[in-house]
Design an enzyme around this catalytic site. Structure first.
Site, short mmCIF file in Angstrom:
data_model
loop_
_atom_site.label_atom_id
_atom_site.label_comp_id
_atom_site.label_asym_id
_atom_site.label_seq_id
_atom_site.Cartn_x
_atom_site.Cartn_y
_atom_site.Cartn_z
N ASN A 17 0.87 -1.19 0.16
CA ASN A 17 -0.04 0.14 -0.03
C ASN A 17 1.08 1.29 0.13
O ASN A 17 1.34 1.58 1.04
CB ASN A 17 -1.02 -0.24 1.16
CG ASN A 17 -1.76 1.30 1.47
OD1 ASN A 17 -1.42 1.92 0.43
ND2 ASN A 17 -2.29 1.34 2.68
N LYS A 19 0.11 4.07 -0.18
CA LYS A 19 -0.54 5.36 0.24
C LYS A 19 -0.33 6.51 -0.70
O LYS A 19 -0.32 6.29 -1.80
CB LYS A 19 -0.08 5.63 1.79
CG LYS A 19 0.03 4.32 2.62
CD LYS A 19 0.06 4.49 4.27
CE LYS A 19 -0.11 3.34 4.78
NZ LYS A 19 0.17 3.37 6.12
N HIS A 104 -9.44 1.15 4.95
CA HIS A 104 -8.16 1.43 5.69
C HIS A 104 -8.45 2.39 6.87
O HIS A 104 -8.88 3.17 6.78
CB HIS A 104 -6.93 2.04 4.71
CG HIS A 104 -5.75 2.09 5.41
ND1 HIS A 104 -5.37 2.89 6.23
CD2 HIS A 104 -4.72 1.16 5.25
CE1 HIS A 104 -4.05 2.61 6.61
NE2 HIS A 104 -3.79 1.56 5.99
N GLU A 106 -6.73 4.80 8.05
CA GLU A 106 -6.40 6.39 7.50
C GLU A 106 -7.63 6.82 6.76
O GLU A 106 -7.96 8.05 7.03
CB GLU A 106 -5.20 6.40 6.76
CG GLU A 106 -4.08 6.10 7.52
CD GLU A 106 -2.74 5.56 6.78
OE1 GLU A 106 -2.73 5.75 5.52
OE2 GLU A 106 -1.79 5.22 7.60
N GLU A 174 -5.13 -4.78 10.55
CA GLU A 174 -4.25 -3.97 10.79
C GLU A 174 -4.43 -2.86 12.35
O GLU A 174 -5.04 -2.01 12.27
CB GLU A 174 -4.20 -2.85 9.70
CG GLU A 174 -3.89 -3.45 8.38
CD GLU A 174 -3.08 -2.55 7.69
OE1 GLU A 174 -2.34 -2.45 7.13
OE2 GLU A 174 -3.88 -1.47 7.17
N GLY A 180 2.68 2.28 10.75
CA GLY A 180 3.72 3.32 10.58
C GLY A 180 4.63 3.62 12.02
O GLY A 180 5.31 4.60 11.79
N SER A 219 3.37 -2.20 10.43
CA SER A 219 4.94 -2.31 10.70
C SER A 219 5.60 -3.55 10.06
O SER A 219 6.41 -4.19 10.99
CB SER A 219 5.27 -1.95 11.91
OG SER A 219 5.13 -0.47 12.34
#
Ligand code: PGA
Length: 257
Positions: A17, A19, A104, A106, A174, A180, A219
């Protein structure tokens, strides 16, 4: 799954991904990855790169003749219409995508996407002939409050479409606090959550649920991929930062080589 039936063989998926990263020059990461994959004797997983929508056509071209599939990172629920700035699943498909990530964390956080929104997007993906990668995961606060399984159960119930099959749907677990941050749950913790997700999928979709891929994300890097990918019910990875460079991403895929 009927009692006594053997668990199905599942081909893992390692998905990148990107992003909001990547310009035309990033095509060299895809060609570099294709070269590395071609040299490997046997790659025991499917490989996917989800770049920004601006790069889908270009990377599809770049990936030609390789094992690398291309996907989108989000789609609108409608096929077309007055939705400035949005992109439909049909458009992603037309550009060369075979998959799309939906829900996702985010997007859930930055764009207020609810489980119902995510479900509508997964339905759109299926309508357009794309595989939907449906993301779920708890925040650190929810984890500390002991609510991980409850939160994920709710997200699965609300975000997956009733028509989901192992061919059309992938679940990605996730934990938000692991994305991250360089922090990951222990292998034991991942095993517990993935087992609970599997149970939920089998309960709702039967044999299809038993064969659905469940990815771990957050991660994942070359140094921890082999351990995480060996956890029962982990059928691949959704990788952010470490998917941007061919060398790192190949290092993760190497868990299946
Ligand atoms: P990360 O991101 O690998 O950079 O933690 C994973 C993701 O958000 O899909």
């Amino acid at each position: 799954m009927a009692a006594g039936k053997k668990a199905p063989r599942i081909t893992a998926l390692v998905a990148g991904n990107w992003k909001m990263n990547g310009l035309k020059a990033s095509r060299k990461e895809v060609s570099g990855l294709a070269r590395r994959l071609a040299k490997a004797e046997r790659v025991g997983c499917d490989v996917l790169v989800c770049p920004p929508a601006t790069l889908i056509s270009l990377l599809k071209e770049e990936a030609k003749g390789s094992k690398i599939a291309i996907g989108g990172q989000d789609c609108h629920a409608n096929a077309s219409g007055a939705h400035t700035g949005d992109i439909s699943a049909e458009m992603l498909k037309d550009a060369g995508a075979g998959f799309v990530i939906v829900g996702h964390s985010e997007r859930r956080a930055d764009h207020g996407e609810t489980d119902a929104t995510v479900r509508a997007k997964a339905e759109a993906a299926h309508r357009a002939g794309l595989v939907a990668i449906v993301c779920v995961g708890e925040t650190e606060q929810q984890r500390d409050a002991g609510e991980t399984l409850k939160v994920i159960g709710g997200q699965l119930a609300g975000s997956l479409t009733d028509a989901a099959t192992a061919k059309t749907t992938v679940v990605a677990y996730e934990p938000v606090w692991a994305i991250g941050t360089g922090r990951t749950p222990t292998a034991d913790d991942v095993a517990k959550v993935h087992a609970a997700i599997r149970e939920t999928l089998v309960g709702r979709f039967g044999e299809e649920g038993a064969a659905m891929r469940i990815l771990y994300g957050g991660s994942v890097k070359p140094s921890n991929a082999a351990e995480l990918m060996a956890v029962p019910n982990v059928n691949g990875a959704l990788v952010g930062g470490a998917s941007l460079k061919a060398e790192d991403f190949f290092g993760i895929i190497s868990a299946y080589i």
